[in-house]
Design a protein around this motif. Structure first.
Motif, PDB file in Angstrom:
ATOM      1  N   ILE A 165       0.812  -1.213   0.000  1.00 46.49           N
ATOM      2  CA  ILE A 165       0.000   0.000   0.000  1.00 46.49           C
ATOM      3  C   ILE A 165       0.843   1.260   0.000  1.00 46.49           C
ATOM      4  CG2 ILE A 165      -1.707   1.328   1.323  1.00 46.49           C
ATOM      5  CD1 ILE A 165      -2.954  -1.185   2.247  1.00 46.49           C
ATOM      6  N   TYR A 166       1.981   1.248   0.682  1.00 41.77           N
ATOM      7  CA  TYR A 166       2.772   2.467   0.839  1.00 41.77           C
ATOM      8  C   TYR A 166       4.206   2.270   0.381  1.00 41.77           C
ATOM      9  CZ  TYR A 166      -1.106   4.013   3.771  1.00 41.77           C
ATOM     10  OH  TYR A 166      -2.346   4.353   4.226  1.00 41.77           O
ATOM     11  N   ASP A 179       1.161   6.696  -1.045  1.00 37.70           N
ATOM     12  CA  ASP A 179       0.237   5.571  -1.056  1.00 37.70           C
ATOM     13  C   ASP A 179       0.367   4.835  -2.381  1.00 37.70           C
ATOM     14  OD1 ASP A 179      -1.127   7.083  -2.947  1.00 37.70           O
ATOM     15  OD2 ASP A 179      -2.739   7.670  -1.594  1.00 37.70           O
ATOM     16  N   VAL A 212      -5.493  10.691   7.425  1.00 39.43           N
ATOM     17  CA  VAL A 212      -4.342   9.778   7.474  1.00 39.43           C
ATOM     18  C   VAL A 212      -4.050   9.454   8.940  1.00 39.43           C
ATOM     19  CG1 VAL A 212      -1.880   9.491   6.974  1.00 39.43           C
ATOM     20  CG2 VAL A 212      -3.360  10.670   5.332  1.00 39.43           C
TER      21      VAL A 212
END
Length: 231
Positions: A165-166, A179, A212
């Motif tokens: 994801i990151y 991201d 976030v």
């Protein structure tokens, strides 16, 4: 023989903080002391773009670690490594010593893997695989000053639904977290005073976009510091 001290049992640390207040005033000269208890919203999710200050020092006398302030100058996170540096296991805690994330180092083949596990009950023993992240670094990768590098962040749970994801990206002295769509969700740079003077390489500003989880972001920043032996 190395003995680990439970971070949530170190209540006496509060009696040894005061001399660091001088440095705190330099980092947050406009910090205001609250005279009463304030109602707080969700403690980890940003509702708008927000700034944080990371001081790569512990508030405990003569020890390694880091302290994180919110935009109002309140301490919200801390890491106390005591006399150790580049530990195999560190604890991200709130001001009162409740463990939020436990970050552990594991060596698998040519890679060092750092895993961060949430601690839902606030103790080191309560770490669970319900939520975790994993960051790998090549043991032969030695970052040089001014160079760029990147690290993939895998998140997952006990349900084996791991996914990328990151990404942690460094460019010189700056660090960014993107991201999966390439959107920068957080950025860390050296902090400057109101006159534009840098406060030192151990005082950083972190900008986090809205919606976030900044506790998770701090966990990634700490992991990057551990990979580069800065914590």
């Amino acid at each position: 023989m190395h003995i680990y001290r439970r971070p949530y049992e170190t209540k006496t640390w509060q009696n040894r903080i005061c001399p660091a207040e001088t440095m705190v005033k330099k980092i947050h000269p406009n910090r205001k002391t609250s005279s009463g208890r304030e109602e707080t919203r969700s403690p980890y999710l940003t509702t708008e773009k927000d700034s944080f200050t990371i001081w790569m020092k512990s508030l405990v006398f003569n020890t390694n670690g880091c302290t994180v302030f919110d935009s109002k100058g309140n301490i919200i996170y801390r890491v106390d490594n005591y006399n150790s540096k580049s530990c195999r296991e560190v604890y991200l805690m709130d001001l009162h010593g409740h463990v939020l994330f436990t970050v552990r180092r594991q060596k698998l083949g040519l890679y060092k893997t750092w895993e961060g596990h949430r601690s839902p009950s606030g103790t080191a023993e309560s770490t669970t695989n319900l939520e975790y992240f994993r960051v790998k670094s090549n043991i032969f990768q030695v970052p040089s000053k001014g160079s760029s590098s990147s690290y993939r962040v895998i998140t997952g749970s006990c349900r084996n639904d791991e996914q990328y994801i990151y990404k942690i990206i460094t460019r010189g002295s700056s660090l960014g977290i993107e991201d999966i769509c390439g959107r920068v969700v957080a950025e860390v740079k050296r902090k400057q005073s109101s006159k534009g003077l840098e406060l030192g390489d151990d005082v950083l500003t972190m900008m986090v976009e809205s919606q976030v989880d900044h506790c998770f972001i701090i966990g990634l920043v700490l992991t990057h510091s551990l990979i580069n032996r800065k914590l």
